[in-house]
Write an enzyme that holds these catalytic residues in place. Structure first.
Site, short mmCIF file in Angstrom:
data_model
loop_
_atom_site.label_atom_id
_atom_site.label_comp_id
_atom_site.label_asym_id
_atom_site.label_seq_id
_atom_site.Cartn_x
_atom_site.Cartn_y
_atom_site.Cartn_z
N ARG A 64 -45.88 -5.41 -16.58
CA ARG A 64 -45.83 -6.68 -17.31
C ARG A 64 -46.88 -7.65 -16.79
O ARG A 64 -47.48 -8.41 -17.56
CB ARG A 64 -44.42 -7.28 -17.16
CG ARG A 64 -44.18 -8.55 -17.96
CD ARG A 64 -42.71 -8.92 -17.95
NE ARG A 64 -42.46 -10.15 -18.69
CZ ARG A 64 -41.97 -11.26 -18.16
NH1 ARG A 64 -41.65 -11.28 -16.86
NH2 ARG A 64 -41.77 -12.34 -18.89
N HIS A 68 -49.57 -9.62 -19.15
CA HIS A 68 -49.67 -11.08 -19.20
C HIS A 68 -51.03 -11.56 -18.73
O HIS A 68 -51.51 -12.60 -19.19
CB HIS A 68 -48.56 -11.71 -18.34
CG HIS A 68 -47.23 -11.74 -19.03
ND1 HIS A 68 -46.46 -12.87 -19.12
CD2 HIS A 68 -46.53 -10.76 -19.68
CE1 HIS A 68 -45.35 -12.61 -19.79
NE2 HIS A 68 -45.36 -11.32 -20.13
N ASN A 96 -44.12 -16.98 -17.95
CA ASN A 96 -44.56 -16.35 -16.70
C ASN A 96 -43.65 -16.65 -15.52
O ASN A 96 -43.87 -16.12 -14.42
CB ASN A 96 -45.98 -16.80 -16.36
CG ASN A 96 -47.01 -16.18 -17.29
OD1 ASN A 96 -46.75 -15.18 -17.95
ND2 ASN A 96 -48.19 -16.78 -17.35
N HIS A 195 -41.43 -1.25 -23.02
CA HIS A 195 -40.10 -1.84 -22.88
C HIS A 195 -39.05 -0.80 -22.52
O HIS A 195 -37.87 -1.12 -22.40
CB HIS A 195 -39.69 -2.55 -24.18
CG HIS A 195 -40.40 -3.85 -24.39
ND1 HIS A 195 -40.26 -4.62 -25.53
CD2 HIS A 195 -41.29 -4.52 -23.61
CE1 HIS A 195 -41.02 -5.70 -25.44
NE2 HIS A 195 -41.66 -5.65 -24.28
#
Length: 327
Positions: A64, A68, A96, A195
């Site tokens: 992740r 990001h 975040n 995911h």
């Protein structure tokens, strides 16, 4: 005489062009550190595997973190920078606040600085750590990471919401968000497969379960059985303290189970459920689960994502500490 002057001029031009550092034209490549720091990828892998071996949940966090980073300003490690008295950095933006794995990036950076001072960028470390974290359970690298990124020096919390895809997006919005980063619907669908590992705070999807239209109802596109399960886990719509696996029953295993969840209306986010509203995205999901191509395609999509907005050559810097700009 004139011919001689022209030739001399051309020779000078050629010498000047050839004399320009090749770094100006550098691009990402496999094995970028082969000569400058031959052990770079092995060091990154070893440190990452130590952490993920001790806590398998860190695999999802490092994956992740890379996502990001790349979606805001490109894959140039701006997400790692701390806020200062004069600037609120990306880490402070709401999406975040739940990021993790920064300590692992710092540990890798420390090991690499000890071995090859000033050579390996924080941006490359983020990309390598994501690959190595996901690959831990297989005991080999699932894809080759192109390296040669440099680090950025700007990090702005104000840019995050506009750039990161939201878990509340419908398919049209998701498609546009990914297209803005040169990623197509196949990339969107394959990367959503990430995911299959990790957890989410109840508040991120709480309205789908507890108050979808403001009348205390649930999202009708979500399986009633899954709604009932989620209600046993979450303490209301705005519960930030509780997390649930994004792929229950397979939350630590990197596999294709996520797609099966989505197809039976058990995708946790609106953005997950959005995939079955697109015939093409649904066909990609079928391909991932029936042809056994998920790991290969995921690696391809990650390599593609890893090229977003990169700084190479004389662009950017090599930060000495990933959380701080060089003084």
């Amino acid at each position: 005489m004139k011919y001689s002057k022209v030739m001399n001029f051309l020779i000078v031009v050629i010498v000047v062009v050839l004399g320009i550092s090749g770094d100006c034209y550098a691009q990402l490549q496999d094995g970028y550190y082969t000569k400058s720091c031959p052990q770079a990828e092995a060091i990154s892998r070893n440190v990452t595997w130590q952490f993920v071996g001790a806590n398998p949940a860190m695999a999802a966090k490092l994956l992740r973190l890379h996502f990001h980073d790349c979606f805001v300003r490109g894959c140039e490690a701006s997400v790692l920078l701390n806020s200062t008295a004069n600037n609120t950095a990306e880490q402070a933006a709401f999406p975040n606040l739940s990021l993790g794995g920064f300590n692992i990036i710092d540990a890798i950076k420390t090991a690499l600085e000890n071995a090859c001072p000033g050579i390996v960028s924080c941006a490359d470390i983020v990309a390598l750590a994501a690959r190595d974290a996901v690959s831990y359970q297989f005991n080999y690298s699932l894809w080759e990471v192109q390296t040669g990124r440099k680090d950025g020096t700007v990090s702005l919390a104000s840019e995050v919401l506009a750039e990161l895809p939201s878990p509340a997006m419908n398919f049209t919005q998701l498609k546009a968000s990914f297209a803005n980063k040169t990623l197509g619907v196949k990339d969107l669908t394959v990367l959503s497969g990430g995911h299959t590992i990790g957890v989410a705070q109840c508040a991120i999807f709480g309205n789908r379960v507890f108050n979808f239209t403001g009348k205390g109802d649930s999202d009708p596109t979500l399986s009633p059985k899954y709604v009932a399960f989620l209600k046993t886990k979450c303490n209301g719509e705005f519960d930030l303290a509780t997390t649930v696996p994004m792929d229950p029953g397979s939350g630590l295993a990197f596999d294709t189970h996520y797609y099966l969840m989505v197809k039976r209306s058990e995708g946790l986010f609106t953005s997950d459920a959005a995939l079955i509203t697109s015939p093409y995205a649904e066909s990609v999901m079928d391909e991932m689960t029936t042809n056994g191509t998920f790991f290969y395609e995921f690696g391809n999509a990650m390599r593609k994502m890893g090229t977003i907005g990169v700084l190479t050559g004389n662009q950017g810097v090599i930060r000495k500490q990933c959380a701080l700009n060089n003084s």
